[in-house]
Scaffold this motif. Structure first.
Motif, PDB file in Angstrom:
ATOM      1  N   GLU A  78       1.027  -1.222  -0.371  1.00 14.98           N
ATOM      2  CA  GLU A  78       0.219   0.063   0.204  1.00 14.98           C
ATOM      3  C   GLU A  78       0.820   1.366  -0.066  1.00 14.98           C
ATOM      4  OE1 GLU A  78      -3.386   0.471  -1.004  1.00 14.98           O
ATOM      5  OE2 GLU A  78      -3.189  -2.292  -0.755  1.00 14.98           O
ATOM      6  N   ALA A  79       1.956   1.104   0.802  1.00 14.59           N
ATOM      7  CA  ALA A  79       2.866   2.453   0.389  1.00 14.59           C
ATOM      8  C   ALA A  79       3.151   2.642  -0.597  1.00 14.59           C
ATOM      9  CB  ALA A  79       3.801   2.351   1.981  1.00 14.59           C
ATOM     10  N   HIS A  80       4.032   1.546  -1.150  1.00 15.54           N
ATOM     11  CA  HIS A  80       4.059   1.835  -2.733  1.00 15.54           C
ATOM     12  C   HIS A  80       3.337   2.280  -3.550  1.00 15.54           C
ATOM     13  CE1 HIS A  80       7.077   0.830  -5.792  1.00 15.54           C
ATOM     14  NE2 HIS A  80       5.903   0.283  -6.467  1.00 15.54           N
ATOM     15  N   LEU A  81       2.053   2.010  -3.472  1.00 17.55           N
ATOM     16  CA  LEU A  81       1.340   2.404  -4.213  1.00 17.55           C
ATOM     17  C   LEU A  81       0.995   3.657  -4.308  1.00 17.55           C
ATOM     18  CD1 LEU A  81      -1.220  -0.836  -4.451  1.00 17.55           C
ATOM     19  CD2 LEU A  81       0.167  -0.185  -6.118  1.00 17.55           C
ATOM     20  N   THR A  82       0.881   3.701  -2.856  1.00 16.96           N
ATOM     21  CA  THR A  82       0.932   5.231  -2.510  1.00 16.96           C
ATOM     22  C   THR A  82       1.607   6.344  -3.370  1.00 16.96           C
ATOM     23  OG1 THR A  82      -0.378   4.585  -0.941  1.00 16.96           O
ATOM     24  CG2 THR A  82       0.266   6.884  -1.059  1.00 16.96           C
ATOM     25  N   ARG A  83       3.180   5.666  -3.213  1.00 16.36           N
ATOM     26  CA  ARG A  83       4.920   6.903  -3.663  1.00 16.36           C
ATOM     27  C   ARG A  83       3.763   6.349  -5.232  1.00 16.36           C
ATOM     28  NH1 ARG A  83       7.179   3.951  -0.262  1.00 16.36           N
ATOM     29  NH2 ARG A  83       7.682   2.073  -1.536  1.00 16.36           N
ATOM     30  N   LEU A  84       3.741   5.583  -6.092  1.00 16.68           N
ATOM     31  CA  LEU A  84       3.166   5.957  -6.877  1.00 16.68           C
ATOM     32  C   LEU A  84       2.076   6.522  -7.810  1.00 16.68           C
ATOM     33  CD1 LEU A  84       4.280   1.838  -7.786  1.00 16.68           C
ATOM     34  CD2 LEU A  84       5.819   3.322  -8.662  1.00 16.68           C
ATOM     35  N   ALA A  85       1.168   6.135  -7.040  1.00 17.49           N
ATOM     36  CA  ALA A  85      -0.051   7.106  -7.308  1.00 17.49           C
ATOM     37  C   ALA A  85       0.637   8.888  -7.186  1.00 17.49           C
ATOM     38  CB  ALA A  85      -1.218   6.914  -6.651  1.00 17.49           C
TER      39      ALA A  85
END
Length: 76
Positions: free
Chosen positions: A62-69
């Motif tokens: 989730e943290a990685h997806l937030t950074r990508l978004a």
């Protein structure tokens, strides 16, 4: 199709920028492999970490997806 290698005269040289890109990719791949090997050596030496002290993979995802978004502009 022949199984014989192409003659040496058929070799093509890369453009300087392409050759530099290949060298950069090789260096990154080598660094990634070295980092992975270091992790495996650490596990072999010290064993696996205590699961209670680790971050669950779902939180990491989730943290990685937030950074990508955050890196991509929103689509209207």
């Amino acid at each position: 199709m022949s199984e014989q290698p192409a003659p040496a005269t058929a070799a093509r040289q890369l453009e300087p920028s392409a050759a530099e890109a290949v060298r950069a990719y090789a260096a990154k791949t080598r660094a990634d492999a070295d980092r992975f090997a270091a992790v495996l050596e650490d596990i072999a030496t010290n064993g696996l970490p205590d699961p209670e002290q680790c971050t669950p993979w779902e939180e990491l995802r989730e943290a990685h997806l937030t950074r990508l978004a955050a890196q991509r502009p929103a689509v209207a």
